[in-house]
Write a protein that holds these residues in place. Structure first.
Motif, PDB file in Angstrom:
ATOM      1  N   THR A  22      74.880  44.223 -20.546  1.00  0.00           N
ATOM      2  CA  THR A  22      74.895  43.781 -19.171  1.00  0.00           C
ATOM      3  C   THR A  22      75.078  44.960 -18.225  1.00  0.00           C
ATOM      4  OG1 THR A  22      75.823  41.670 -19.796  1.00  0.00           O
ATOM      5  CG2 THR A  22      76.097  42.307 -17.509  1.00  0.00           C
ATOM      6  N   LYS A  23      74.358  44.901 -17.108  1.00  0.00           N
ATOM      7  CA  LYS A  23      74.447  45.942 -16.100  1.00  0.00           C
ATOM      8  C   LYS A  23      74.498  45.269 -14.744  1.00  0.00           C
ATOM      9  CE  LYS A  23      72.420  50.474 -15.158  1.00  0.00           C
ATOM     10  NZ  LYS A  23      71.293  51.371 -15.508  1.00  0.00           N
ATOM     11  N   LYS A 352      82.092  49.457 -21.551  1.00  0.00           N
ATOM     12  CA  LYS A 352      80.874  50.247 -21.391  1.00  0.00           C
ATOM     13  C   LYS A 352      80.302  50.113 -19.985  1.00  0.00           C
ATOM     14  CE  LYS A 352      76.467  51.233 -23.672  1.00  0.00           C
ATOM     15  NZ  LYS A 352      75.557  50.831 -24.769  1.00  0.00           N
ATOM     16  N   ARG A 353      80.491  48.930 -19.362  1.00  0.00           N
ATOM     17  CA  ARG A 353      79.962  48.670 -18.028  1.00  0.00           C
ATOM     18  C   ARG A 353      81.059  48.583 -16.969  1.00  0.00           C
ATOM     19  NH1 ARG A 353      75.046  50.278 -19.392  1.00  0.00           N
ATOM     20  NH2 ARG A 353      74.057  48.939 -20.930  1.00  0.00           N
ATOM     21  N   PRO A 385      70.963  42.723 -16.497  1.00  0.00           N
ATOM     22  CA  PRO A 385      70.581  44.147 -16.466  1.00  0.00           C
ATOM     23  C   PRO A 385      69.483  44.401 -15.442  1.00  0.00           C
ATOM     24  CG  PRO A 385      70.589  43.284 -18.707  1.00  0.00           C
ATOM     25  CD  PRO A 385      70.717  42.121 -17.801  1.00  0.00           C
TER      26      PRO A 385
END
Length: 387
Positions: A22-23, A352-353, A385
């Protein structure tokens, strides 16, 4: 805890496939409107008294909303500053407190129960003598779950003869460690008892109650002031949300905070009795996320890594955790959920995000469980994303 907590706490990685990769775009007013609409829709669809959620990205709150009433059949509306009972999410705070004691060399994760509780060693079932502190926190000690009615009834029998909560936790350790294990040591078997016994060890070594240790080692350093233990609020005025249970006709009714059944026994605390505002819970969540990146306030980076590394399957120390393939070692998700049957709360951290999502409901039935899933799914679909 109640059976619903066991269900929600064990299914700790159900949404993992949605989160990975996911972004998120920069926050805007549309994201705030989206969250408010999502909570409103969930409340109507799943018959919730109230629900609240916060989304934080890159250390900044990008959306927060609360919808509903503090108590069914009352007019007081919930707010984003209200406290919510977070159930088994308490376990991550207990593990963090104990990790601080480890860093101070008061105890060690590798210490055995025979070493940690020498006065009980001769009374212990032999299988427990070599069990370590880490195994208590990783649900691999062989202890019973302490989630159903019969187990809780026995728990009450063990503690009822002593009004002092620290003495009650000692009695719990003495009783349950003298009984045979209910699962094979080293295998995962969700257990509230492991955290209660670990906290009792900490209490013995420090001469302080778990409640004082959590305040001293977690709340105060992080600036957490809007938190407590047990059902939040006053019985005289509806100044905080009430938990809810169904009556004989299947209708949700508020449980007053002075009701003896408004929460589990105080001795249960280390496994799941903290109440806290979402903003203050976010302070803890952000510190865990910062710890992944080597800049946490409470612990050294190696100790955060210890807390977040699965021991068996996907369960770490008070966390469900998932990493990328071993060659990268990137932590993708920290997660947990908790309920005492009258509330439901969930945390999702994606290091990570740099995303954190907290959500809470002041009911804990099957509809609340479906509502949490609905909210999670909607948020994930929204935070898609870049293409």
């Amino acid at each position: 805890m109640h059976g619903s907590q066991s269900k929600t706490s064990l299914i700790i990685l159900a949404a993992l496939v949605f989160w990975l990769g996911t972004k998120v775009a920069h926050a805007d007013d549309a994201l705030q409107d989206f969250l408010a609409e999502t909570l409103t829709a969930a409340s109507g669809k799943y018959n919730l008294p109230a629900v609240a959620a916060v989304i934080q990205i890159g250390g900044e709150v990008v959306a927060e909303a609360a919808h509903g009433v503090r108590a069914r059949d009352r007019q007081e509306a919930v707010t984003v500053d209200d406290r919510w009972h977070i159930g088994s999410n308490t376990k991550a705070l207990t593990a963090t407190m104990i990790a601080r004691l480890v860093e101070q060399e008061i105890i060690r994760f590798e210490d055995s129960l025979a070493e940690l509780l020498p006065t009980l060693a001769n009374e212990m079932d032999p299988a427990y003598r070599s069990i370590t502190l880490m195994q208590l926190l990783a649900n691999t000690a062989g202890l019973p779950a302490l989630t159903d009615g019969e187990e809780l009834s026995q728990f009450e029998t063990v503690i009822k003869s002593n009004p002092d909560v620290v003495a009650q936790r000692k009695a719990i350790a003495r009783y349950y460690l003298s009984e045979p294990p209910t699962s094979v040591a080293g295998s995962f078997a969700y257990s509230n008892l492991g955290f209660i016994i670990a906290a009792s060890i900490a209490e013995t070594r420090t001469n302080k109650s778990w409640e004082k240790l959590i305040s001293e080692y977690v709340f105060h350093p992080l600036g957490i002031n809007n938190a407590g233990f047990g059902a939040p609020g006053s019985a005289k005025i509806v100044n905080q949300p009430r938990g809810h249970r169904k009556n004989w006709w299947g209708r949700l009714k508020p449980v007053e905070p002075d009701d003896e059944h408004s929460d589990n026994f105080q001795a249960f605390g280390p496994a799941g009795t903290i109440n806290i505002s979402l903003k203050d819970w976010m302070r803890f969540a952000q510190d865990q996320l910062d710890g992944v990146h080597g800049r946490g306030k409470l612990l050294d980076a190696t100790t955060y890594r210890k807390l977040h590394t699965p021991v068996t399957g996907n369960y770490a120390l008070g966390w469900g955790a998932a990493y990328q393939p071993e060659e990268s070692g990137t932590l993708l998700l920290l997660t947990h959920s908790g309920s005492n049957g009258y509330w439901l709360a969930e945390i999702r951290i994606m290091p990570k995000r740099d995303i954190i999502v907290l959500s809470a409901i002041n009911s804990g039935d099957a509809e609340a469980d479906e509502a949490i899933k609905y909210i999670r799914r909607r948020i994930v679909e929204r935070l898609k994303p870049y293409e």
